[in-house]
Design a protein around this motif. Structure first.
Motif, short mmCIF file in Angstrom:
data_model
loop_
_atom_site.label_atom_id
_atom_site.label_comp_id
_atom_site.label_asym_id
_atom_site.label_seq_id
_atom_site.Cartn_x
_atom_site.Cartn_y
_atom_site.Cartn_z
N SER A 1 1.24 -1.34 0.05
CA SER A 1 -0.03 -0.15 -0.39
C SER A 1 0.84 1.05 -0.48
O SER A 1 0.57 2.86 -0.41
N GLU A 2 1.49 1.62 0.67
CA GLU A 2 2.94 2.12 0.80
C GLU A 2 3.83 2.48 -0.73
O GLU A 2 3.40 4.13 -0.77
N ARG A 3 3.85 1.60 -1.07
CA ARG A 3 5.05 1.75 -1.99
C ARG A 3 3.79 2.06 -3.71
O ARG A 3 3.83 3.34 -4.34
N ALA A 4 2.13 1.51 -3.67
CA ALA A 4 1.58 2.46 -3.71
C ALA A 4 0.76 4.32 -4.20
O ALA A 4 0.88 4.24 -5.28
N ALA A 5 0.46 4.12 -2.74
CA ALA A 5 0.28 5.45 -2.61
C ALA A 5 1.22 6.48 -3.21
O ALA A 5 1.07 7.83 -3.25
N ALA A 6 3.23 5.77 -2.96
CA ALA A 6 4.17 6.95 -3.19
C ALA A 6 4.15 6.83 -4.65
O ALA A 6 4.60 8.13 -5.30
N MET A 7 3.20 6.60 -5.49
CA MET A 7 3.47 6.13 -6.71
C MET A 7 2.54 7.30 -7.30
O MET A 7 2.23 7.24 -8.13
N GLY A 8 1.39 7.64 -6.72
CA GLY A 8 -0.26 8.04 -6.71
C GLY A 8 -1.09 7.22 -6.82
O GLY A 8 -2.19 7.24 -7.65
N GLY A 9 -0.54 5.47 -6.61
CA GLY A 9 -1.51 4.57 -6.82
C GLY A 9 -2.48 4.18 -5.75
O GLY A 9 -2.15 5.07 -4.75
N THR A 10 -3.59 3.39 -5.15
CA THR A 10 -3.78 2.58 -4.79
C THR A 10 -3.19 0.55 -4.55
O THR A 10 -3.07 0.34 -6.05
N ALA A 11 -3.56 0.22 -3.80
CA ALA A 11 -3.12 -1.50 -3.79
C ALA A 11 -3.56 -2.08 -2.76
O ALA A 11 -4.72 -1.25 -0.94
N ARG A 12 -5.12 -2.85 -2.79
CA ARG A 12 -6.10 -3.46 -1.64
C ARG A 12 -5.71 -4.85 -2.29
O ARG A 12 -5.53 -5.54 -2.67
N ALA A 13 -5.67 -5.48 -0.28
CA ALA A 13 -4.84 -7.03 -0.35
C ALA A 13 -6.34 -7.46 0.72
O ALA A 13 -6.51 -6.74 1.20
N GLY A 14 -6.54 -8.49 0.06
CA GLY A 14 -7.83 -9.05 1.07
C GLY A 14 -8.02 -10.90 0.22
O GLY A 14 -8.56 -11.33 -0.46
N PRO A 15 -8.78 -11.53 1.45
CA PRO A 15 -9.63 -12.62 1.25
C PRO A 15 -10.53 -12.32 -0.21
O PRO A 15 -11.38 -11.49 0.45
N ARG A 16 -10.86 -13.37 -0.61
CA ARG A 16 -11.87 -12.84 -2.05
C ARG A 16 -13.01 -13.74 -1.31
O ARG A 16 -12.86 -14.84 -1.03
N PRO A 17 -14.60 -13.15 -2.02
CA PRO A 17 -15.41 -13.93 -1.08
C PRO A 17 -15.95 -15.24 -1.62
O PRO A 17 -15.67 -16.54 -0.91
N GLU A 18 -15.07 -15.05 -2.85
CA GLU A 18 -15.23 -16.64 -3.62
C GLU A 18 -14.01 -17.83 -3.12
O GLU A 18 -14.13 -18.90 -3.25
N GLY A 19 -13.47 -17.23 -2.27
CA GLY A 19 -12.25 -18.23 -1.93
C GLY A 19 -11.07 -17.90 -1.86
O GLY A 19 -10.87 -17.20 -3.64
N GLY A 20 -9.20 -17.96 -1.56
CA GLY A 20 -8.67 -17.99 -1.25
C GLY A 20 -8.16 -16.21 -0.87
O GLY A 20 -9.25 -15.62 -0.47
N PHE A 21 -7.44 -15.46 -2.08
CA PHE A 21 -6.41 -14.07 -1.83
C PHE A 21 -6.49 -13.61 -3.00
O PHE A 21 -5.72 -14.05 -4.07
#
Length: 394
Positions: A361-381
């Motif tokens: 998230s910090e690397r993406a924010a430093a470049m003016g972007g976004t990054a999201r991570a987390g479990p998926r509803p259908e399973g997995g990550f």
């Protein structure tokens, strides 16, 4: 607050008081041949000249003693004494060194003397002053005495105001300088903290990814050792290459920390992502859409580290049977990264640190972007990041 004066200034004041006393209190009949007693002249003149030594240290005490001596002189003597030359010095000193309204006591005492003295002298029988019209003499002497009080007072107050203004300017400049130093120190602390965070992210990305790849390859090589020795040897080569690259990265980072010569190695770029996913094993699949653009090194490194951390997270947490799919979309205005797997997802037990995901998230924010991570509803990550190309150009 009274000005206490330096030793040199106090010595100068003592010399001034001695000079005034010697010059005005012992003239005798040579200069002013009137009939007043020499002893009375001396006793009433000394309180005017001697207290000048206190003009910086205790100006109000000087004023009080001089006021008593001046009033006594107005009563006792029939004509003004040369010691009255100390009046402008006394008035100036009070105006210069006494703050606020207390300095106006010099005006009060001076104007009382400017009335009492001229009235006494204008009605004297002394031939030097006596005149058929004492009122004219009174007015003339009053104007002279009032000027001897008012003019030095104004000069003293103006000098004090100028000194106070200069002091305020100096204090303001000092405060501004201290504020600049504090701002510089704060910027230095901010840069130091940012540098530590960047180094921590680099260390985490390099060590965590390399060890995860080595662990996965070692586990696979152990299973292949008995069935396919040639494939096992290839796995060992991958482990050796990964370890070697990790050591080179570690030497580079440690060399920067020590401010010494570091082993040079180009920073990873977009072109290094396919090799990184290939070393991660057969369970990691890469799909690239579009052509990799020419981007600044910082953006290329950020994209590489985000992909690397996503693969590392998959190798650490998804499970031995899980599969990872990475998709890179090189669009005209941005880079889109999607990394998904069919592993444990929400059921995984976190290691409690979360440095890798936070680093993405910090690397993406430093470049003016976004990054999201987390479990998926259908399973997995899943990991989804977008890095704008326009922000990197700026």
């Amino acid at each position: 607050m009274l000005h206490r004066g330096t030793r040199r200034e106090l010595t100068a004041d003592a010399a001034l008081a001695a000079g005034l006393t010697a010059a005005t209190c012992f003239w005798g009949d040579v200069t002013f041949p009137y009939h007043d007693s020499h002893l009375a002249t001396l006793l009433t003149s000394l309180p005017l000249t001697v207290p000048v030594v206190l003009r910086r240290k205790q100006p109000l005490i000087m004023l009080a003693v001089a006021t008593v001596g001046g009033l006594l002189q107005c009563v006792v003597l029939e004509a003004p004494s040369p010691s009255l030359i100390a009046v402008p010095i006394i008035t100036y000193s009070v105006a210069r060194w006494v703050p606020g309204r207390d300095s106006r006591l010099a005006l009060l005492a001076g104007f009382i003397g400017a009335i009492v003295g001229p009235y006494r002298w204008s009605h004297t029988a002394d031939p030097w002053i006596a005149t058929p019209n004492p009122h004219n003499v009174f007015y003339l002497l009053f104007l002279i005495c009032a000027a001897m009080v008012l003019v030095p007072y104004q000069i003293g107050r103006r000098t004090r105001e100028n000194d106070e203004a200069e002091l305020e300017r100096e204090l303001a400049a000092e405060a501004q300088y201290e504020a600049q130093l504090a701002a510089q120190a704060e910027r230095a602390r901010s840069i130091e903290a940012r540098t530590r965070n960047e180094i921590a992210r680099e260390l985490h990305d390099v060590v965590a990814h390399s060890l995860s790849v080595i662990t996965v390859q070692a586990q696979g090589g152990k299973a292949l050792a008995a069935k396919n020795p040639d494939a096992a040897a290839q796995v060992l080569d991958t482990i050796a290459d990964t370890s070697r690259e990790a050591l080179v990265e570690m030497r580079r980072i440690v060399g920067v920390l020590r401010e010494g010569p570091a082993e040079y190695r180009p920073q990873p770029t977009l072109c290094d992502i396919p090799a990184m996913t290939e070393r991660a094993g057969e369970r990691v699949h890469l799909e690239v859409t579009g052509t990799a653009p020419i981007v600044p090194p910082t953006l290329g490194l950020a994209a590489y580290r985000i992909c690397q951390e996503a693969v590392t997270n998959f190798l650490k947490h998804a499970g031995d049977q899980a599969t990872c799919w990475m998709r890179l979309d090189y669009e005209p205005d941005r880079i889109v990264i999607d990394v998904t797997d069919d592993g444990a997802g929400a059921a995984v037990v976190d290691d409690g640190a979360g440095n890798g995901l936070r680093g993405m998230s910090e690397r993406a924010a430093a470049m003016g972007g976004t990054a999201r991570a987390g479990p998926r509803p259908e399973g997995g990550f899943g990991v989804h990041a977008e890095l704008p190309l326009a922000q990197a150009d700026r």
